[in-house]
Design a protein around this motif. Structure first.
Motif, PDB file in Angstrom:
ATOM      1  N   VAL A 129       0.807  -1.212   0.000  1.00  0.00           N
ATOM      2  CA  VAL A 129       0.000   0.000   0.000  1.00  0.00           C
ATOM      3  C   VAL A 129       0.844   1.269   0.000  1.00  0.00           C
ATOM      4  O   VAL A 129       0.344   2.339  -0.336  1.00  0.00           O
ATOM      5  N   LEU A 132       1.014   2.343  -3.982  1.00  0.00           N
ATOM      6  CA  LEU A 132      -0.174   2.111  -4.817  1.00  0.00           C
ATOM      7  C   LEU A 132      -0.153   2.946  -6.089  1.00  0.00           C
ATOM      8  O   LEU A 132       0.184   4.125  -6.059  1.00  0.00           O
ATOM      9  N   ILE A 138      -6.038  -4.764  -5.049  1.00  0.00           N
ATOM     10  CA  ILE A 138      -5.863  -4.861  -3.602  1.00  0.00           C
ATOM     11  C   ILE A 138      -6.566  -6.128  -3.138  1.00  0.00           C
ATOM     12  O   ILE A 138      -7.777  -6.267  -3.305  1.00  0.00           O
ATOM     13  N   TYR A 154      -7.509  -0.100  -7.251  1.00  0.00           N
ATOM     14  CA  TYR A 154      -7.154   1.271  -6.896  1.00  0.00           C
ATOM     15  C   TYR A 154      -7.304   2.128  -8.151  1.00  0.00           C
ATOM     16  O   TYR A 154      -6.706   1.838  -9.176  1.00  0.00           O
ATOM     17  N   GLN A 160      -7.595   8.416  -2.898  1.00  0.00           N
ATOM     18  CA  GLN A 160      -7.437   7.018  -2.513  1.00  0.00           C
ATOM     19  C   GLN A 160      -8.684   6.198  -2.819  1.00  0.00           C
ATOM     20  O   GLN A 160      -9.118   5.381  -2.010  1.00  0.00           O
ATOM     21  N   MET A 162     -11.089   3.336  -4.427  1.00  0.00           N
ATOM     22  CA  MET A 162     -11.032   1.943  -4.834  1.00  0.00           C
ATOM     23  C   MET A 162     -12.428   1.557  -5.304  1.00  0.00           C
ATOM     24  O   MET A 162     -13.426   1.989  -4.721  1.00  0.00           O
ATOM     25  N   TYR A 176     -10.287   4.173  -0.100  1.00  0.00           N
ATOM     26  CA  TYR A 176      -9.460   3.072   0.386  1.00  0.00           C
ATOM     27  C   TYR A 176      -8.707   3.531   1.636  1.00  0.00           C
ATOM     28  O   TYR A 176      -7.809   4.363   1.581  1.00  0.00           O
ATOM     29  N   THR A 184      -6.498  -5.625   4.205  1.00  0.00           N
ATOM     30  CA  THR A 184      -5.629  -5.838   3.042  1.00  0.00           C
ATOM     31  C   THR A 184      -4.549  -6.862   3.368  1.00  0.00           C
ATOM     32  O   THR A 184      -3.933  -6.807   4.433  1.00  0.00           O
TER      33      THR A 184
END
Length: 195
Positions: A129, A132, A138, A154, A160, A162, A176, A184
């Protein structure tokens, strides 16, 4: 299997107690199969006998399911199917469609993501992470005893974001972090995306 007995010319299935209109999953499956579909409305008459009613016929027409807002249908509209749709639409990459049984995440045998990610062209991102990039997959473990059983993509470095499709939910876009970060287990990157 039916295909072992000869050429399949069409698919026929029923919609009990609802109109014979195709669902997004029906439309996707028709496109995937490349043959016409016939949906039969099935209901009961006044005496309670089961009767077939209206038939709706449709054929492949180029339909593409949306990424967001789809109801969950395991093997058709699930988290891996969302990844496949995103990669095809956004990157022009057709990922393999691995067979998966409902409940595979708890059978202790199949491990959809860990057994197949390399075959699909992905590799583990060592920094996870912390590194990313848009398009990274993920892997998460949610209510599973054995291994990662959920995945998201992502899609935006700014907030951020997702996208994912959780069991029993509509496909959606979420920030995310928080819970998603806690569950995760790995981050995967398609090999051609390497920086």
């Amino acid at each position: 299997m039916a295909v072992d007995r000869g050429e399949i010319l069409a698919v026929v299935h029923s919609h009990p107690d609802r109109p014979p209109l195709p669902s997004p999953a029906d439309l996707d499956a028709c496109e995937e199969g490349g043959i016409p579909w016939h949906i039969v409305h099935v209901g009961k008459d006044d005496a309670g006998a089961v009767v077939a009613g209206e038939i709706h016929t449709f054929a492949p027409s180029g339909y593409e399911a949306p990424l967001l807002g789809l109801p969950f249908v395991h093997g058709v509209h699930d988290c891996y199917a969302l990844i496949r749709r995103w990669y095809k639409r956004e990157r022009g990459i057709v990922l393999p469609d691995f067979e998966r049984r409902d409940g595979w995440w708890d059978d202790g045998v199949q491990n959809l993501y860990l057994d197949n990610y390399a075959k699909a062209g992905f590799e583990v991102v060592p920094d996870g992470v912390a590194d990313l990039q848009v398009g990274d997959v993920i892997l998460m473990q949610i209510r599973s005893k054995n291994h990662p059983n959920h995945a998201g993509i992502y899609i935006d470095g700014g907030w951020q974001w997702m996208i994912h499709h959780e069991y029993g939910q509509l496909s959606c876009k979420v920030v995310y972090g928080g819970h998603w970060l806690q569950v995760t287990r790995a981050v995967l990157r398609y090999r051609s995306q390497r920086s």
